[in-house]
Enzyme design. Structure first.
Site, PDB file in Angstrom:
ATOM      1  CD  GLU A  49      -3.001   0.514   2.160  1.00  0.00           C
ATOM      2  OE1 GLU A  49      -3.928   1.534   2.602  1.00  0.00           O
ATOM      3  OE2 GLU A  49      -2.723  -0.324   3.282  1.00  0.00           O
ATOM      4  CG  ASP A  60      -3.367   8.991   6.972  1.00  0.00           C
ATOM      5  OD1 ASP A  60      -3.644   7.811   6.824  1.00  0.00           O
ATOM      6  OD2 ASP A  60      -3.163   9.891   6.016  1.00  0.00           O
TER       7      ASP A  60
END
Length: 265
Positions: A49, A60
């Site tokens: 990824e 995030d």
């Protein structure tokens, strides 16, 4: 390079769990990103990824946010990230899944964006802020170009929504282990143990578990609970950003090997 689905089919035939490391493109620099993709592939990564740096990364945690901020300060843009992906074609076996937010896709236009990423060799997309209700507009043209769009299931998603996401998701289903953002944690949320069989009851698609997995014992636990893939992000990003690039590359290689060894038994 195989598709994400091909990769899972082969692993399932062997009864194996996939390892999916995540790194942020352009941190510490693009050359290191290219080397990291090769290093991870050689160290046992089944799928990789690759995060596109973004200024407002809602999903995030601090480690990946900091990496994205550093990359953006260096002027890293999508086009450069795709050049890196293209540069490793033929050198790595692991399909690359691009992790990006929807705004850069919308800004370029869905068709143009997909043409760009397909030409670079990207095999999958994870778009964490793409709502299910608007996913069709990306899923259909992506599939036409051989790109699989992986949808996320949250621990708080009601059963009807989980079923709908599972039906639409391509490649695999990304099960978020915690409510919140990415980041290393001391233990994996035990709720995953219950979520996996519930999800398995409504789909036969592979299930990858991510967010908060930072140690080999976490990976092993998630695999033992029945996951088809273990997704590890912040722990890789942290290692790659520590010390000189050569030290970071060595650290992620060792960590990748350790993770792969515990989920291969």
């Amino acid at each position: 390079m195989p598709t994400v689905s091909d990769c899972f089919s082969k692993l399932r035939a062997k009864g194996q769990c996939a390892l999916i490391p995540f790194i942020t493109a352009g941190d510490p620099d693009l050359d290191t990103t290219a080397k990291a993709l090769e290093v991870l592939d050689q160290a046992g990564a089944d799928i990789i990824e690759l995060g596109v740096p973004y200024s407002d990364p809602l999903a995030d945690g601090p480690t990946i946010q900091a990496a994205a901020t550093r990359a953006l300060k260096r002027g890293i843009k999508l086009e450069q990230v795709l050049q890196v992906v293209q540069s490793v074609q033929g050198k790595i076996a692991a399909p690359i899944v691009l992790f990006t937010y929807y705004n850069p896709i919308f800004y370029r236009g869905i068709e143009q964006f997909l043409d760009q990423v397909a030409a670079a060799g990207v095999k999958g997309l994870v778009v964490p802020d793409l709502p299910l209700e608007e996913a069709e507009g990306l899923l259909i043209p992506a599939k036409e170009r051989g790109i699989e769009v992986v949808l996320l299931v949250a621990p708080t998603s009601p059963r009807e929504r989980v079923e709908a996401i599972a039906q639409k998701s391509q490649g695999f289903i990304y099960l978020v282990s915690v409510t919140g953002v990415t980041g290393t944690r001391t233990e994996v949320a035990s709720k995953v143990k219950d979520l996996l069989p519930n999800l398995r009851a409504v789909t036969d698609k592979p299930i990858g578990v991510g967010f908060g997995i930072s140690q080999p014992e976490h990976a092993q636990q998630v695999k033992n609970w029945g996951a088809d893939a273990v997704i590890v992000g912040s722990a890789f990003v942290q290692r790659l950003a520590t010390g000189k690039p050569e030290e970071g590359l060595k650290a992620i290689a060792e960590f990748c090997q350790n993770l792969k060894s515990v989920i291969s038994v």
